[in-house]
Design an enzyme around this catalytic site. Structure first.
Site, PDB file in Angstrom:
ATOM      1  N   SER A 207       0.911  -1.457  -0.037  1.00 27.38           N
ATOM      2  CA  SER A 207       0.131   0.105  -0.047  1.00 27.38           C
ATOM      3  C   SER A 207       0.814   1.196  -0.028  1.00 27.38           C
ATOM      4  O   SER A 207       1.723   1.485   0.888  1.00 27.38           O
ATOM      5  CB  SER A 207      -0.928  -0.015   1.311  1.00 27.38           C
ATOM      6  OG  SER A 207      -1.720  -1.165   1.229  1.00 27.38           O
TER       7      SER A 207
ATOM      8  N   HIS B  66      -4.347   0.054  -4.428  1.00 24.76           N
ATOM      9  CA  HIS B  66      -3.871  -1.381  -4.977  1.00 24.76           C
ATOM     10  C   HIS B  66      -4.465  -1.197  -6.571  1.00 24.76           C
ATOM     11  O   HIS B  66      -5.448  -1.750  -6.626  1.00 24.76           O
ATOM     12  CB  HIS B  66      -4.154  -2.514  -4.221  1.00 24.76           C
ATOM     13  CG  HIS B  66      -3.683  -2.488  -2.929  1.00 24.76           C
ATOM     14  ND1 HIS B  66      -2.539  -3.273  -2.600  1.00 24.76           N
ATOM     15  CD2 HIS B  66      -4.311  -2.201  -1.580  1.00 24.76           C
ATOM     16  CE1 HIS B  66      -2.647  -3.198  -1.188  1.00 24.76           C
ATOM     17  NE2 HIS B  66      -3.187  -2.556  -0.549  1.00 24.76           N
TER      18      HIS B  66
ATOM     19  N   HIS C  85      -5.940  -9.305  -0.497  1.00 23.62           N
ATOM     20  CA  HIS C  85      -5.737  -9.600   0.807  1.00 23.62           C
ATOM     21  C   HIS C  85      -6.873 -10.455   1.197  1.00 23.62           C
ATOM     22  O   HIS C  85      -7.875 -10.829   0.816  1.00 23.62           O
ATOM     23  CB  HIS C  85      -5.664  -8.534   1.926  1.00 23.62           C
ATOM     24  CG  HIS C  85      -4.809  -7.589   1.590  1.00 23.62           C
ATOM     25  ND1 HIS C  85      -4.929  -6.458   0.416  1.00 23.62           N
ATOM     26  CD2 HIS C  85      -3.622  -7.080   1.904  1.00 23.62           C
ATOM     27  CE1 HIS C  85      -4.167  -5.508   0.380  1.00 23.62           C
ATOM     28  NE2 HIS C  85      -3.053  -5.925   1.343  1.00 23.62           N
TER      29      HIS C  85
ATOM     30  N   TYR D  90      -8.672 -10.507   3.957  1.00 24.43           N
ATOM     31  CA  TYR D  90      -9.913  -9.774   4.499  1.00 24.43           C
ATOM     32  C   TYR D  90     -10.665  -9.269   3.492  1.00 24.43           C
ATOM     33  O   TYR D  90     -11.793  -9.016   3.694  1.00 24.43           O
ATOM     34  CB  TYR D  90      -9.131  -8.485   5.448  1.00 24.43           C
ATOM     35  CG  TYR D  90      -8.553  -7.459   4.783  1.00 24.43           C
ATOM     36  CD1 TYR D  90      -9.060  -6.657   3.786  1.00 24.43           C
ATOM     37  CD2 TYR D  90      -7.038  -7.282   4.918  1.00 24.43           C
ATOM     38  CE1 TYR D  90      -8.588  -5.603   3.017  1.00 24.43           C
ATOM     39  CE2 TYR D  90      -6.443  -6.277   4.333  1.00 24.43           C
ATOM     40  CZ  TYR D  90      -7.075  -5.332   3.220  1.00 24.43           C
ATOM     41  OH  TYR D  90      -6.558  -4.344   2.491  1.00 24.43           O
ATOM     42  N   GLU D  91     -10.164  -9.317   2.130  1.00 24.43           N
ATOM     43  CA  GLU D  91     -11.331  -8.951   1.047  1.00 24.43           C
ATOM     44  C   GLU D  91     -12.090 -10.159   0.898  1.00 24.43           C
ATOM     45  O   GLU D  91     -13.245  -9.888   0.114  1.00 24.43           O
ATOM     46  CB  GLU D  91     -10.499  -8.703  -0.245  1.00 24.43           C
ATOM     47  CG  GLU D  91      -9.783  -7.254   0.048  1.00 24.43           C
ATOM     48  CD  GLU D  91      -8.824  -7.041  -1.350  1.00 24.43           C
ATOM     49  OE1 GLU D  91      -9.594  -6.712  -2.228  1.00 24.43           O
ATOM     50  OE2 GLU D  91      -7.758  -7.351  -1.424  1.00 24.43           O
TER      51      GLU D  91
ATOM     52  N   ALA E 233       2.961  -2.035   4.100  1.00 21.25           N
ATOM     53  CA  ALA E 233       2.546  -0.876   4.806  1.00 21.25           C
ATOM     54  C   ALA E 233       2.352  -1.510   6.193  1.00 21.25           C
ATOM     55  O   ALA E 233       1.673  -2.650   6.212  1.00 21.25           O
ATOM     56  CB  ALA E 233       1.168  -0.299   4.586  1.00 21.25           C
TER      57      ALA E 233
ATOM     58  N   MET F  39      -1.406  -6.666   7.621  1.00 25.30           N
ATOM     59  CA  MET F  39      -2.413  -7.747   7.191  1.00 25.30           C
ATOM     60  C   MET F  39      -2.182  -8.483   5.949  1.00 25.30           C
ATOM     61  O   MET F  39      -3.067  -8.796   5.154  1.00 25.30           O
ATOM     62  CB  MET F  39      -3.941  -6.607   6.791  1.00 25.30           C
ATOM     63  CG  MET F  39      -4.263  -6.053   8.089  1.00 25.30           C
ATOM     64  SD  MET F  39      -5.766  -5.085   7.527  1.00 25.30           S
ATOM     65  CE  MET F  39      -5.640  -3.858   9.261  1.00 25.30           C
ATOM     66  N   SER F  40      -0.957  -8.576   5.476  1.00 23.30           N
ATOM     67  CA  SER F  40      -0.399  -9.183   4.114  1.00 23.30           C
ATOM     68  C   SER F  40       0.808  -9.734   4.624  1.00 23.30           C
ATOM     69  O   SER F  40       1.204 -10.333   5.542  1.00 23.30           O
ATOM     70  CB  SER F  40      -0.321  -8.090   3.198  1.00 23.30           C
ATOM     71  OG  SER F  40       0.939  -7.262   3.496  1.00 23.30           O
TER      72      SER F  40
ATOM     73  N   ASN G 112       2.096   4.095  10.119  1.00 21.36           N
ATOM     74  CA  ASN G 112       1.396   4.594  11.519  1.00 21.36           C
ATOM     75  C   ASN G 112       1.991   3.736  12.564  1.00 21.36           C
ATOM     76  O   ASN G 112       2.165   2.768  12.537  1.00 21.36           O
ATOM     77  CB  ASN G 112       0.073   4.453  11.206  1.00 21.36           C
ATOM     78  CG  ASN G 112      -0.684   3.093  11.081  1.00 21.36           C
ATOM     79  OD1 ASN G 112      -0.478   2.293  10.273  1.00 21.36           O
ATOM     80  ND2 ASN G 112      -1.095   2.387  12.332  1.00 21.36           N
TER      81      ASN G 112
ATOM     82  N   HIS H  22      -6.931   5.213   7.511  1.00 27.68           N
ATOM     83  CA  HIS H  22      -6.481   4.687   6.360  1.00 27.68           C
ATOM     84  C   HIS H  22      -5.742   5.621   5.275  1.00 27.68           C
ATOM     85  O   HIS H  22      -4.894   5.343   4.623  1.00 27.68           O
ATOM     86  CB  HIS H  22      -7.734   3.912   5.535  1.00 27.68           C
ATOM     87  CG  HIS H  22      -6.955   3.127   4.177  1.00 27.68           C
ATOM     88  ND1 HIS H  22      -6.016   2.259   4.310  1.00 27.68           N
ATOM     89  CD2 HIS H  22      -7.469   3.623   2.960  1.00 27.68           C
ATOM     90  CE1 HIS H  22      -5.838   1.906   2.972  1.00 27.68           C
ATOM     91  NE2 HIS H  22      -6.623   2.533   2.345  1.00 27.68           N
TER      92      HIS H  22
HETATM   93  N1  HPA Z   1      -2.376  -2.567  11.659  1.00 22.17           N
HETATM   94  C1  HPA Z   1      -2.702  -3.312  10.791  1.00 22.17           C
HETATM   95  N2  HPA Z   1      -2.232  -3.124   9.477  1.00 22.17           N
HETATM   96  C2  HPA Z   1      -1.659  -2.112   9.058  1.00 22.17           C
HETATM   97  C3  HPA Z   1      -1.397  -1.159  10.011  1.00 22.17           C
HETATM   98  C4  HPA Z   1      -1.820  -1.194  11.454  1.00 22.17           C
HETATM   99  O1  HPA Z   1      -1.667  -0.307  12.226  1.00 22.17           O
HETATM  100  N3  HPA Z   1      -0.898  -0.036   9.388  1.00 22.17           N
HETATM  101  C5  HPA Z   1      -0.868  -0.270   8.181  1.00 22.17           C
HETATM  102  N4  HPA Z   1      -1.090  -1.768   7.872  1.00 22.17           N
END
Ligand code: HPA
Length: 282
Positions: free
Chosen positions: A31, A62, A84, A86-87, A114, A218-219, A242, A254
């Protein structure tokens, strides 16, 4: 429907019909890091949507293109965007592109993502070399019947396979050397993967820190597991977009996650471009 191997082979054949030179190095852009694909020279750009069987991302940021060509003389296949779990995608779908890269001839893979920073010595925009991972997504991408034909490299494709050196020690060393030479800080850390799509609670982040995690995302872990099944050597780099939930006294957006990618783009590009020929010839 035909079996997974046949579908992956069909996708690889389609790509070969559009770009004859086999890539030796795969690069998956996370990302906010997708712009790196513009670095590819003599590029053949293929929309994911035109590749049979290739899963399409539903997430903003993406864009969904496979870019084949060269960077610093190395034949690369760059994935601009990934899907991902989660999709709602199955493990076979999430790792379909990784398997295609393997069948196309990639013996090495650079995965980027990310991530949220759990380690408080990191800040937003820190690049981190992934030393290892903890898979808390609740599933393993190699579940299902074993397909030895996915073992594209020597001594791979086995039912059970090693993850001790999932993140290649020699490629990690190269990354640290290149980063030092460029004076780009590159601490190493353990990436913990969750399913998402919700960000974590502060209590989860405290628990993950106790478990030894430095980063959360998450990846990546599923792709790395499948790469290792195929015998592909992996290097992983996270961008801390972050600080993880509860580390700072504010909530996670996001949009900010995407924004940070733009901020470190120059550094990320410089590091990756320098690393590519070193990784390829290692
Ligand atoms: N948590 C999970 N996935 C992420 C985060 C996060 O804080 N930042 C970017 N991807």
């Amino acid at each position: 429907m035909s079996d997974l191997y046949t579908r992956v082979l069909a996708a690889a054949d389609h790509i070969r019909s559009l770009h004859a030179v086999a890539p030796t190095l795969g690069i998956i852009l996370g990302s906010g890091l997708g712009n790196f694909a513009t670095q590819v020279e003599n590029a053949t750009v293929i929309d994911y949507a035109s590749i049979p069987g290739w899963p399409l991302s539903t997430v903003e940021g993406h864009s969904g293109k496979l870019v084949l060509g060269t960077i610093a003389g190395v034949s690369v296949a760059v994935m601009q965007g990934r899907v991902h779990a989660y999709e709602g995608y199955s493990m076979a779908e999430v790792t379909f592109p990784t398997r295609v890269l393997g069948l196309l001839g990639c013996s090495k893979l650079i995965v980027t993502n990310a991530a949220g920073g759990i380690n408080t010595s990191y800040g937003e925009g820190t690049l981190v070399g992934i030393s290892d991972h903890i898979n808390l997504t609740g599933i393993n991408a190699a579940v299902g019947p074993n397909e030895p034909r996915f073992g594209t490299q020597p001594n791979s494709g086995a039912r059970f396979f090693d993850m001790t050196t999932a993140y290649s020690p020699r490629l990690r060393k190269l990354a640290l050397q290149e980063a030092a030479a460029l004076q780009i800080p590159l601490p190493e850390g353990v990436y913990l993967a969750v399913l998402g799509p919700s960000y974590e609670t502060p209590a989860e982040i405290r628990a993950f820190r106790t478990l030894g995690a430095d980063l959360v995302g998450m990846s990546t872990v599923h792709e790395v597991i499948i790469a290792r099944h195929m015998g592909i050597e992996v290097l992983g780099i996270s961008l801390v977009t972050n600080m993880a939930a509860g580390v700072l006294d504010r909530v996670i957006h996001h949009e900010e996650v995407m924004e940070i990618g733009k901020r470190v783009e120059a550094q990320f590009t410089q590091l990756l471009k320098a690393l590519i020929p070193k990784v390829a010839s290692a």
